[in-house]
Design an enzyme around this catalytic site. Structure first.
Site, short mmCIF file in Angstrom:
data_model
loop_
_atom_site.label_atom_id
_atom_site.label_comp_id
_atom_site.label_asym_id
_atom_site.label_seq_id
_atom_site.Cartn_x
_atom_site.Cartn_y
_atom_site.Cartn_z
CB SER A 121 50.74 -46.72 -94.77
OG SER A 121 49.62 -47.15 -94.02
CG HIS A 142 54.83 -46.28 -96.73
ND1 HIS A 142 54.06 -45.24 -97.21
CD2 HIS A 142 54.03 -47.39 -96.80
CE1 HIS A 142 52.88 -45.68 -97.56
NE2 HIS A 142 52.83 -46.98 -97.33
CD GLU A 154 55.64 -41.64 -97.97
OE1 GLU A 154 55.26 -40.54 -98.38
OE2 GLU A 154 54.86 -42.52 -97.55
CG ASN A 192 48.46 -43.73 -97.16
OD1 ASN A 192 48.00 -44.06 -98.25
ND2 ASN A 192 48.97 -44.60 -96.32
#
Length: 284
Positions: A121, A142, A154, A192
């Site tokens: 991540s 991800h 992702e 993130n």
């Protein structure tokens, strides 16, 4: 080139993310090999899968019996058992050296045309693949937590990742019923990079007395139409996970990603959120 025909998917790691990825792949019809370093971890992964399948079945969300899906998943502690997979997704600890070691082992046991994906991540895909002879087949996939519920994946493209590997990653994720977006290999990617400052600012607002934790969460939910506020979301992700991600981004991107003091204190106290029964809120 990467192998285009995917029938058997390997998953490295049987924790929350690994077991979720294995469950989704098996639910979609793939044969799955789920590997972890200890048989106890593998069994815990199967327990998580059984619980999740049971909940989905009770809501009528499964097209097949849970046992049929479960039987598509093979558990193992042997990395060599991943050698006959057409795609391997790593979901081990979020530590760069751990992931580098896993990928070095995967390169040894997997054919050169096998796509190797990491569920990281925050960590650089390029760095994870830097010591490999075939870094062009390494990509980020991800998945969001909880994997069986969250729609998005992702796709993160490393410096040497080929277009063929990128296209295949999108295709496989979409075949698993997910919707993808693509990010360059920059710290935090899309999710993130944006999410962690939002969570940290929510924690700071609470710590500085801007509002109660309930009102901070309620204000964000009702004011911005997000499904849950930053403090509740942090508890669900795991405060230790949030802290680790924030520390990684802080190191890469500077003070705007500095972890909130109260987040660090909660983790030091062992109050990690929903998984420990207490974080910013208490859970049964």
């Amino acid at each position: 080139m990467v192998r285009e025909q995917i029938d058997r998917i390997g998953v490295v790691g049987a924790g929350t993310m690994g077991s979720g990825i294995a469950q989704v792949a098996a639910t979609t019809g793939y044969d799955v090999v789920m590997r972890d370093i200890e048989s106890e971890f593998v069994e815990n992964g199967f327990d998580t899968i059984d619980d999740s399948l049971g909940r989905l079945d009770s809501r009528g969300d499964l097209a097949e019996e849970p046992a049929t899906i479960r039987d598509r998943i093979e558990g193992t502690t042997l990395l060599d058992d991943l050698g006959d997979c057409d795609l391997v997704i790593e979901a081990a600890l979020e530590e760069l050296e751990v992931k580098r070691e896993v990928f070095a082992d995967l390169e040894r046991v997997c054919d050169e045309d096998i796509l190797l994906a990491t569920n990281t991540s925050t960590l650089s895909i390029t760095s994870i693949a830097s010591d490999l002879e075939t870094p062009e087949r390494v990509i980020g996939l991800h998945f969001m937590n909880p994997v069986p519920i969250m729609e998005g994946v992702e796709v993160v493209v490393g410096e040497k990742t080929t277009e063929a590997a990128t296209d295949l990653a999108h295709h496989v994720a979409e075949d698993l019923g997910k919707t993808t977006w693509e990010a360059d290999d920059k710290p935090g990617f899309v999710t993130n990079r944006i999410l962690m400052p939002w969570i940290n600012e929510g924690i700071r607002a609470y710590d500085e007395g801007v509002a109660s934790k309930e009102d901070i969460d309620r204000g964000m939910e009702l004011g911005t139409n997000v499904p849950m506020g930053p403090l509740t979301l942090a508890d669900h992700i795991g405060l230790d996970v949030c802290l680790h991600a924030s520390e990684t981004l802080h190191e890469e991107l500077g003070d705007r990603y500095k972890p909130a003091y109260l987040l660090t204190r909660k983790v030091e106290a062992g109050d990690l959120g929903k998984k420990t029964g207490k974080g910013f809120y208490e859970y049964e």
